[in-house]
Design a protein around this motif. Sequence first.
Motif, short mmCIF file in Angstrom:
data_model
loop_
_atom_site.label_atom_id
_atom_site.label_comp_id
_atom_site.label_asym_id
_atom_site.label_seq_id
_atom_site.Cartn_x
_atom_site.Cartn_y
_atom_site.Cartn_z
N MET A 153 36.41 33.89 27.24
CA MET A 153 36.00 32.66 27.87
C MET A 153 37.04 32.36 28.85
N HIS A 154 38.33 32.79 28.73
CA HIS A 154 39.31 32.63 29.90
C HIS A 154 38.54 32.86 31.30
N ALA A 192 35.29 27.89 39.77
CA ALA A 192 35.05 28.76 41.08
C ALA A 192 36.43 29.03 41.68
N THR A 193 37.50 28.26 41.26
CA THR A 193 38.74 28.27 42.01
C THR A 193 39.74 29.35 41.27
N ASP A 194 39.45 29.27 40.10
CA ASP A 194 40.24 30.36 38.96
C ASP A 194 39.80 31.64 38.81
N LEU A 195 38.40 31.69 38.79
CA LEU A 195 37.71 32.85 38.21
C LEU A 195 38.10 34.00 39.33
N PRO A 196 38.34 34.17 40.60
CA PRO A 196 38.53 35.32 41.29
C PRO A 196 39.99 35.71 41.12
N ARG A 256 44.45 46.85 21.64
CA ARG A 256 44.39 47.14 23.08
C ARG A 256 43.24 46.35 23.91
N LEU A 257 42.30 45.98 22.90
CA LEU A 257 41.10 45.00 23.58
C LEU A 257 41.96 43.77 23.93
N LYS A 258 43.00 43.22 23.10
CA LYS A 258 43.54 42.24 23.57
C LYS A 258 44.54 42.08 24.71
N GLY A 259 44.82 43.27 25.07
CA GLY A 259 45.68 43.96 26.38
C GLY A 259 44.77 43.46 27.54
N LEU A 260 43.64 43.84 27.53
CA LEU A 260 42.51 43.69 28.38
C LEU A 260 42.16 42.19 28.60
N LEU A 261 42.20 41.41 27.70
CA LEU A 261 41.65 40.03 27.65
C LEU A 261 42.56 39.43 26.89
N PRO A 262 43.72 39.18 27.60
CA PRO A 262 44.95 38.46 26.61
C PRO A 262 44.47 37.09 26.34
N GLN A 263 43.78 36.46 27.13
CA GLN A 263 43.41 34.92 26.82
C GLN A 263 42.29 34.72 26.24
N THR A 289 23.98 38.69 52.78
CA THR A 289 24.93 38.69 51.79
C THR A 289 24.65 37.78 50.68
N ARG A 290 24.84 38.05 49.37
CA ARG A 290 24.84 37.17 48.37
C ARG A 290 25.75 35.93 48.55
N SER A 291 24.96 34.79 47.88
CA SER A 291 25.87 33.53 48.10
C SER A 291 27.24 33.79 47.33
N LYS A 292 28.45 32.95 47.63
CA LYS A 292 29.41 32.90 46.78
C LYS A 292 29.15 32.62 45.40
N LYS A 293 28.47 31.70 45.21
CA LYS A 293 27.96 31.18 43.95
C LYS A 293 27.23 32.37 43.12
N ASP A 294 26.27 33.06 43.54
CA ASP A 294 25.64 34.24 43.19
C ASP A 294 26.62 35.30 42.85
N VAL A 295 27.72 35.47 43.44
CA VAL A 295 28.72 36.47 43.13
C VAL A 295 29.45 36.23 42.03
N LEU A 296 30.03 34.89 42.17
CA LEU A 296 30.64 34.29 40.92
C LEU A 296 29.88 34.59 39.64
N ARG A 297 28.62 34.05 39.72
CA ARG A 297 27.82 34.28 38.59
C ARG A 297 27.76 35.63 38.04
N ALA A 298 27.70 36.45 39.08
CA ALA A 298 27.43 38.15 38.63
C ALA A 298 28.96 38.49 38.00
N MET A 299 30.03 38.03 38.44
CA MET A 299 31.13 38.33 37.82
C MET A 299 31.42 37.82 36.42
N ARG A 300 30.82 36.53 36.12
CA ARG A 300 30.98 36.30 34.74
C ARG A 300 30.04 37.22 33.96
#
Length: 236
Positions: A116-117, A123-127, A106-113, A74-85
């Motif tokens: 970079m948000h 690692a706590t907020d990203l999931p 509509r684009l703003k609706g997908l990424l309202p913040q 299994t990929r490490s948690k750190k690697d998966v978080l990196r893949a998410m970004r």
Amino acid sequence: MAALYHDLYTPHFNNIRCSRPTFLCLLNYTVTATGASTDPALLALSPGLKAAATALAGTVVAREGQDGTGQALTRSKKDVLRAMRTFVQDTNAVTLVPTYRQHLDRLKGLLPQGLMHLTDANATDLPVRFEAFAKALHAHEGDLGKQAAKDADALLTELTAATAAKDAGLKVEKETIGSLGGQWAHACQLLWQVHCTALAAFWQEPKQAEIYFNYGLLPNRTGGKAKVAAPATPKS
């Protein structure tokens, strides 16, 4: 002095050090990228890459079925978080911006913040933020198709597995892919072929060649420099 540059001509994919599933993700990304290429030479490489990815996926599944090895792969948690970004960045650039270029609301609706948000989240907020992003992708499947949302869901599932593995004290098995030989070494050669072909196609703008590889999936870009080879003797 020319000897200093020999490593630039050595297939750097052989030196990638990561888990086998991580390498397979890298390979599958290139399969998709070449399959969507407008360059005939790159498009022609996609079937061979896909066949290699399918074969390697079978070996990973078989190995995961062995006692005690599945969780180690299994990929490490750190690697998966990196893949998410990386996924958020790629999805924004390749899918969201082209689709909603004329509909920024509509684009703003997908990424309202903003992007970079997610990309700068810890690692706590990203999931939590990524899960909201995945739900937004599902809500916009009419415009974006289903693949982006499906890939986001897969990352969330993988994160759950990686978190459980970390909590259980399991370590991710990393290997130098090129040294595994067989189909793994062959896959490295295919990726090098894509690299060289893309540079030939985009030699005036070589940065365009980089879009065929998701290096953001890797713990380190190449896992270390290749050894400098002895200079070849030209044949007369």
